[in-house]
Design an enzyme around this catalytic site. Sequence first.
Site, mmCIF file in Angstrom:
data_model
loop_
_atom_site.group_PDB
_atom_site.id
_atom_site.type_symbol
_atom_site.label_atom_id
_atom_site.label_comp_id
_atom_site.label_asym_id
_atom_site.label_seq_id
_atom_site.Cartn_x
_atom_site.Cartn_y
_atom_site.Cartn_z
ATOM 1 N N ARG A 30 0.849 -1.184 0.000
ATOM 2 C CA ARG A 30 0.000 0.000 0.000
ATOM 3 C C ARG A 30 0.890 1.241 0.000
ATOM 4 O O ARG A 30 1.693 1.428 0.912
ATOM 5 C CB ARG A 30 -0.901 0.000 1.242
ATOM 6 N N ARG A 61 -24.884 -13.617 5.441
ATOM 7 C CA ARG A 61 -25.443 -12.765 4.391
ATOM 8 C C ARG A 61 -24.445 -11.718 3.914
ATOM 9 O O ARG A 61 -24.609 -11.129 2.833
ATOM 10 C CB ARG A 61 -26.720 -12.093 4.889
ATOM 11 N N ASP A 118 -34.295 -8.468 2.870
ATOM 12 C CA ASP A 118 -34.923 -9.610 3.520
ATOM 13 C C ASP A 118 -36.026 -10.136 2.628
ATOM 14 O O ASP A 118 -36.618 -9.392 1.825
ATOM 15 C CB ASP A 118 -35.500 -9.204 4.881
ATOM 16 N N GLU A 119 -36.337 -11.406 2.763
ATOM 17 C CA GLU A 119 -37.328 -12.020 1.883
ATOM 18 C C GLU A 119 -38.721 -11.417 2.046
ATOM 19 O O GLU A 119 -39.557 -11.523 1.144
ATOM 20 C CB GLU A 119 -37.393 -13.528 2.152
ATOM 21 N N ASP A 120 -38.990 -10.783 3.192
ATOM 22 C CA ASP A 120 -40.318 -10.223 3.431
ATOM 23 C C ASP A 120 -40.361 -8.727 3.182
ATOM 24 O O ASP A 120 -41.300 -8.041 3.608
ATOM 25 C CB ASP A 120 -40.775 -10.537 4.851
ATOM 26 N N ASP A 144 -27.051 -6.575 11.415
ATOM 27 C CA ASP A 144 -27.287 -5.298 10.742
ATOM 28 C C ASP A 144 -26.782 -4.128 11.579
ATOM 29 O O ASP A 144 -26.319 -3.124 11.044
ATOM 30 C CB ASP A 144 -28.776 -5.135 10.421
ATOM 31 N N ARG A 201 -31.053 -6.775 21.181
ATOM 32 C CA ARG A 201 -30.329 -5.839 20.307
ATOM 33 C C ARG A 201 -29.683 -4.713 21.116
ATOM 34 O O ARG A 201 -28.617 -4.213 20.750
ATOM 35 C CB ARG A 201 -31.287 -5.283 19.254
#
Length: 773
Positions: free
Chosen positions: A419, A548, A564-566, A653, A700
Site C-alpha cells: 500500500r 449474508r 430480507d425475503e419479506d 445489521d 439488540r
Amino acid sequence: MQAKQRYILLFLSCAFLALCYFGGYRLKGLFPDRGRHWPSLDCYMDSEELMEHRSFWSLPPKQRQEEAKANTVREQCRMETCFDFSKCVSGFKVYIHPVEEMVAMSSTYRKILNVITESRYHTTDASQACLFILGLDTLDRDSLSSDYVRGMQSKLNSLPHWNGGQNHIIFNFYSGTWPDYTEDLGMDIGRAILAKASISVQNYRPSFDISLPLVHKEHLERGGDILPVYAENIPAASKSYLLAFKGKRYVYGIGSETRNSLYHLHNSRDVIMVTTCKHGKSWKELKDERCEEDNAEYDRYDYEVLLHNSTFCLVPRGRRLGSFRFIEVLQAGCIPVLLSNNWVIPFSEIIDWKTSAIWADERLLLQVPDIVRSIEAERVMALRQQSQLLWHMYFSSIDRIIFTTLEIVLQRIQQHLWRDGRVWNSFPGGLVTLPYYADTPSRLPWNQQSSASAAALVTGGQKDKNASQFTAVIYSQHQTGSPFVPATSSGPLLHLLRVVSRSQHVARIVVVWASDAPKPPPSRWPSLTRGIPLHIVVPQQKQNIGERFRPLDLIETDAVFSLDEDATLTTDEIDFAFHVWRHFPERIVGFPARTHYWDDTKGQWGYTSKWTNEYSMVLTGAAIYHRYYHMLYTDWLGPLLHKTVDQSRNCEDILINFLVSHVTRQPPIKVSQRKQYKNSNLSTVTSRSPWNDPDHFLQRQTCLNTFVALFGYMPLIRSAVRFDPVLFKDPVSNLRKKYRQMESRKYATQKKILPSDPVSCWVGEERKGVPIR
C-alpha cells in the site's frame, strides 16, 4: 668489526625480550603483598545475570567469536536475512508466548497483549504463527525502573519458540539509564524486530525495525475520541499563540542543552517558552541562577490551555530522543515542531510527516520562530488537518498503534500487496484498506467517481457495469414445515424477485438460502424478466446470520442491494435508492431506520425503533451499500464481534452499521420515509420471526453495548436528513415525475429544503436538518 657489534647488540636485545616474556610473572614473588587486603566491589547484577556473564566468558574463544558474530548479524538485519517468510505462507497470524504469572507486567504492556489477543491476527497455535510476541514485559528496560524485568536473557533463551529471536517482534519504550540513557536493552534480542520509541538513526535498521511513539500509561486501549470528518471539527485557523512549549528542563546531563536555551525564544506575546527545573529529588541543590525566574513564569500558564490555543507546539528532545510531548501535541490539534536531531519519527516508513509536522535543527534553535512565521496560512491549515487525521487513524489508542505496527510487518512480507503512501496518508487510512481487494485505490468506496462522472459513463455509450448496476442479495430464512410457495403463486419472496427484476439497474439476483429446509429445485423458481440471472446460494453455516455479508464471487458490481425475503418495496423505490447511493457510495443507503440514545437511568446505550427526527442506523433488510464492506465485515472485524452475532443470531445489521460509520465517520442515509416495509402476513405465518419475540429489542440493546465496548467508543452518528425525489408531493401532474409509484404510499408531512437538486433532501417538520452533500 661493525658487523660483530651489530650481532652482539641483536643477541642482547633478544635475550632481554625473552627474559621479560618468560620471567616477568615470577618477579611478583619478589614483592609479596605486605598484608594489604583490598575490599571487593559490590556487584549489582542479580544471580541470573551474573551466571549469564560468567557462562559467556567460560566459553572457548572460538565459540565466543561466534556469539559476537551473532550480535553483528542482529545489527545488520534485514527482512531477507533475519526473517523466515516460510512461516507466513498460510497467513499472517500472531502468537503470544505464555505469560508468567509470577513476573510483573506494566498496564501498558497488558493492554498491548489484550488488543492482540482479541484481534483477527491472533492464534493460539504456535505452528500456525507467522509472528511471535513475548509474554514478558520489555517496554521498560531502564534498570532503575520498578517495571524493569531482571534476568531477561535467560528467560528468552528458555522460550521454546525463541529461535534466536527470528520472527519475533519486541516492543520497547524506554532503554538505557542515568546518566547517558543509551539505547542498550540489557539483553540480546538476536534476529527479532525491534519496535521501539526514541530510536535513533544510528541504531535504526531500515525496513526492519519500527519506530513507535511514547505514550502515557493512561493512553486508551481501544477507540479514542474520534470525531466525524467534517470541516467544522477541524480547529480554527487563528489561535492565541503562534508557538508554545511548557515543560521541565534539565540543568545538567544529556538533553539539557536544547531545553536550557528555550528561554531565548520566549517573548510573552505570541511565542511562549516556559520551563521549570523543579523536578527530581535534588533540584534545589542543583538549580542554577535562572531557576527561580523560570519557575515563576512557568506557573503563569496552564498546560492544556496552552496546547489547545497554540498554532505550533515545540517538541524538543528530553533525556531520550522522543517524549510524551509528541502524542500530546497531536491530540491537542497543534502542529508539532520537532526539535530532536537523529530521531526516527514514529511510523516514518509509511507516514509522510512533511505534510503534518515541521522539522527544526537543535543547532539552529533561534531560527525556529522565523521558520514558523514564514509558513503561509493555507499550508498551516493543511498541516493542522493532516496532523489531526494521522492522530485519529494511527495514534489515538493502543490498538491503533499496535495494529499499525503489525500492518507494517505484514506489508513487508506481502510486498506484492504493497500500500503506497497515498493510502496511508489519506482518509480513512491503511488500517481499513485491505490490499487484496483491488489493485487500485479508485475501486474503494471512498474513492469512487463522483455522480457526474458516473452519469457520464452511463450516457457516454460505454457503460461501466460496476458503476451503473447493482447485485440484489436476498436473505431467506424459509422455515421448516412451511411449504415453499410455488412459482405460480404470489408469495412474498417470489413477489420480491419479480419487483427487483423489473429494475433497470439490476445485474444479478442472489438468494442466500439459510433455511433448514432443502433448497427448492430450479423448476420451482420463476423465470425473471429481461433474462436477469438468478442464483441460489446455500451458506456453509446456515445458523450464522452473518453469512449474508460473506463475499461472493457472484457479486461483480460495486453496489449490493441487501433485502430480507419479506421486504415490500416497489421498483421505483429500489431504483431511487440506487440513484442516491451512487452519490454516496461510501455509505449505507436504505429504508428502515433505527437510532441509539444514551440512557442516564441505566448508564448505558439504548436502542429504539420509535419514529423520531433523527436516526443513526439503516437496517440491511432493505439497504444498499458497497460490496467492499462484505470483505471488511468478514475478514477485518475481530472474532469477539463475530462471536456476539453468532451466539445471539441477531444484530448483524447493527454491526455492519458500526463498521461503516467507524470507517467513514459519517451517518447512513435514509430514503423514502414510510413506516411499513415488511410483509405483515409473512410474520404471522413465520412463528420464529424475530419481530414476534418480546426479547428482540432487549437483545439488540445488549448487542449495541457489547459492540461499543469492543470498538472502544460509539461510532454511530445521528442524522436528521432524508432524501426524496424531485417534485415529490408537489402539486404537479404525476406524469412529470420520474418515480411515480413512490407517491402511492402514505408519507408523513415533510418540508422540502433542496428543491433544485436532482436528489432532493427532505427533513421532518419538527427539526430542520442540514443536507449531506
